[in-house]
Design an enzyme around this catalytic site. Structure first.
Site, PDB file in Angstrom:
ATOM      1  N   HIS A   1       0.808  -1.224   0.000  1.00  0.00           N
ATOM      2  CA  HIS A   1       0.000   0.000   0.000  1.00  0.00           C
ATOM      3  C   HIS A   1       0.840   1.273   0.000  1.00  0.00           C
ATOM      4  O   HIS A   1       1.867   1.365   0.673  1.00  0.00           O
ATOM      5  CB  HIS A   1      -1.066   0.002   1.094  1.00  0.00           C
ATOM      6  CG  HIS A   1      -0.587  -0.037   2.515  1.00  0.00           C
ATOM      7  ND1 HIS A   1      -0.372   1.097   3.257  1.00  0.00           N
ATOM      8  CD2 HIS A   1      -0.331  -1.076   3.347  1.00  0.00           C
ATOM      9  CE1 HIS A   1      -0.010   0.747   4.484  1.00  0.00           C
ATOM     10  NE2 HIS A   1       0.036  -0.550   4.570  1.00  0.00           N
TER      11      HIS A   1
ATOM     12  N   ASP B   1       5.608   1.614   7.197  1.00  0.00           N
ATOM     13  CA  ASP B   1       4.304   0.987   6.905  1.00  0.00           C
ATOM     14  C   ASP B   1       3.600   1.874   5.884  1.00  0.00           C
ATOM     15  O   ASP B   1       3.042   2.894   6.259  1.00  0.00           O
ATOM     16  CB  ASP B   1       3.490   0.854   8.196  1.00  0.00           C
ATOM     17  CG  ASP B   1       2.084   0.312   7.970  1.00  0.00           C
ATOM     18  OD1 ASP B   1       1.791  -0.150   6.862  1.00  0.00           O
ATOM     19  OD2 ASP B   1       1.275   0.375   8.923  1.00  0.00           O
TER      20      ASP B   1
ATOM     21  N   GLU C   1      -5.319   1.668   2.272  1.00  0.00           N
ATOM     22  CA  GLU C   1      -5.243   0.445   3.076  1.00  0.00           C
ATOM     23  C   GLU C   1      -5.539   0.741   4.534  1.00  0.00           C
ATOM     24  O   GLU C   1      -6.256   0.010   5.206  1.00  0.00           O
ATOM     25  CB  GLU C   1      -3.837  -0.182   2.953  1.00  0.00           C
ATOM     26  CG  GLU C   1      -3.720  -1.582   3.562  1.00  0.00           C
ATOM     27  CD  GLU C   1      -3.262  -1.608   5.017  1.00  0.00           C
ATOM     28  OE1 GLU C   1      -3.180  -2.698   5.583  1.00  0.00           O
ATOM     29  OE2 GLU C   1      -2.992  -0.534   5.603  1.00  0.00           O
TER      30      GLU C   1
ATOM     31  N   ASP D   1       3.767  -6.272   3.410  1.00  0.00           N
ATOM     32  CA  ASP D   1       3.485  -5.200   4.373  1.00  0.00           C
ATOM     33  C   ASP D   1       4.368  -5.409   5.594  1.00  0.00           C
ATOM     34  O   ASP D   1       5.106  -6.395   5.667  1.00  0.00           O
ATOM     35  CB  ASP D   1       1.993  -5.241   4.755  1.00  0.00           C
ATOM     36  CG  ASP D   1       1.464  -3.890   5.253  1.00  0.00           C
ATOM     37  OD1 ASP D   1       2.269  -3.033   5.664  1.00  0.00           O
ATOM     38  OD2 ASP D   1       0.232  -3.709   5.250  1.00  0.00           O
TER      39      ASP D   1
ATOM     40  N   HIS E   1       3.037   2.231  13.293  1.00  0.00           N
ATOM     41  CA  HIS E   1       2.105   3.363  13.417  1.00  0.00           C
ATOM     42  C   HIS E   1       2.623   4.470  14.338  1.00  0.00           C
ATOM     43  O   HIS E   1       1.868   5.339  14.747  1.00  0.00           O
ATOM     44  CB  HIS E   1       0.696   2.918  13.822  1.00  0.00           C
ATOM     45  CG  HIS E   1      -0.043   2.271  12.684  1.00  0.00           C
ATOM     46  ND1 HIS E   1      -1.416   2.128  12.658  1.00  0.00           N
ATOM     47  CD2 HIS E   1       0.402   1.759  11.508  1.00  0.00           C
ATOM     48  CE1 HIS E   1      -1.767   1.529  11.523  1.00  0.00           C
ATOM     49  NE2 HIS E   1      -0.676   1.290  10.810  1.00  0.00           N
TER      50      HIS E   1
HETATM   51 CO    CO Z   1      -0.593   0.217   8.872  1.00  0.00          CO
HETATM   52 ZN    ZN Z   2       0.517  -1.522   6.361  1.00  0.00          ZN
END
Ligand code: CO
Ligand code: ZN
Length: 340
Positions: free
Chosen positions: A63, A164, A198, A221, A307
């Site tokens: 993504h 990410d 995503e 990912d 994150h």
């Molecule tokens: Co994520």
């Molecule tokens: Zn991800």
């Protein structure tokens, strides 16, 4: 590859606003592609190779988008309230810097009243952009921002925002480049999908999987690790190779795909680990449940502090992820249909 990681990670691309990162990725992959499509949701779909007699139509996905924040309100003194675009945790916000797509920078703090003992919820946080009123605030309702954080190398580790899933994007770009430039044989018709949205619900992967109608899907990912002090009980560690997903919070990989991935890694002597992630999911889930269903798997790059503005991966794991992906794509896939 490090310079590509640095370049891609620094480009802002919150969910729904992937245009800049899409253009940068497109410039890298276009020379290798047989066909490039950008669909209505902004997915960048790159077709490469022909389907031979023993080949499959295969969808790979990483993504483009990263988590971000969206301004919901500017108060009388010019402080900006916000909501998360994707899974934004207050613990990772306080003291952080953000950059809006219009270039405005700001710092995140919180209502002192709620105290330091308990983690304040997102609605107790605000962004200070240096304004004194809504009139001189360069940010308005609906403006979006991403974390601002420099790229750093700490020994073998790489730290920056948006790994990410820019690390997955880099792995796909690098695998495509190797297949193309080294003229490697693949029996498959491959679709490299750089998907959108995503982080807000696998939306781009869903529509592109419907469009491609693949025989098999693989996403690339990041996944969390269990190797930090009092971390979650998870058997994935940085520096021990790519993780092959068995399950996450939203999907069960097809066990035949898992076996194929593990045996390919063993054959090529690439270290790997098995991933069982409790919460969260990725593009593979959306591919799996499209149309009448698709067998899927997922190659995960182990990542600490997912994150947060300081996501960390091991460079050796990234290199091994590329090696494993190239090995997987260069080979026939053992019969998937015809179980009993
Ligand atoms: Co994520
Ligand atoms: Zn991800």
């Amino acid at each position: 590859m490090k310079s590509l990681i640095k370049k891609f990670a620094q480009i802002p691309g919150p969910s729904g606003y992937e245009n800049q990162i899409r253009a940068a990725v497109r410039a890298e992959v276009e020379p290798c592609a047989n066909e490039v499509i950008v669909d209505a949701l902004g997915n960048l779909i790159v077709r490469w190779g022909e389907k031979g007699p023993d080949g499959l139509r295969m969808m790979l996905s990483a993504h483009l988008d990263e988590i971000g924040v969206i301004a919901t309100h500017v108060d009388k003194k010019g402080f900006v309230r916000f909501a998360g675009l994707g899974g934004v945790h207050p613990a990772y916000c306080v003291g952080g810097h953000v950059r809006f797509l219009n270039g405005t920078r700001g710092v995140i703090s919180f209502e002192k009243e709620s105290g330091l003992k308990k983690m304040p919820s997102l609605d107790k946080l605000f962004i200070d952009v240096g304004a004194t009123s809504p009139g001189d605030c360069p940010v308005g309702v609906g403006d979006v921002a991403v974390f601002a954080r420099k790229y750093q190398e700490l020994g073998e580790k790489i730290v920056t925002k948006a790994l990410d899933d820019r690390i997955g994007v880099v792995v796909l770009v690098e695998a495509l480049r190797q297949l193309h430039e080294e003229n490697l044989d693949s029996p498959h018709e491959l679709y490299f999908v750089f998907s959108t949205q995503e982080e807000v619900g696998l939306r781009g992967a869903g529509t592109s999987a419907y469009h491609i109608n693949p025989d098999l899907g693989l996403s690339v990912d990041v996944t969390s690790t269990g190797d930090t002090p009092k971390g979650s009980k998870m058997e994935v560690r940085l520096g021990e190779g790519p993780a092959i997903k068995v399950r996450d919070g939203g999907m069960l990989s097809d066990p035949r795909v898992v076996d194929w991935m593990v045996s390919t890694a063993e054959e090529h002597e690439i270290p790997c680990q098995l991933e069982i992630l409790k919460g969260g999911t990725t593009d593979a889930r959306a591919i799996q449940v499209t149309r009448a269903g698709v067998p899927v798997g997922c190659l995960s790059v182990p990542c600490r502090y997912v994150h947060s503005p300081s996501e960390m991966v091991d460079y050796g794991d990234v290199e091994d992820s590329v090696r494993l992906l190239v090995a997987l794509l260069s080979d026939q896939v053992p019969q998937l249909e015809g179980e009993e």
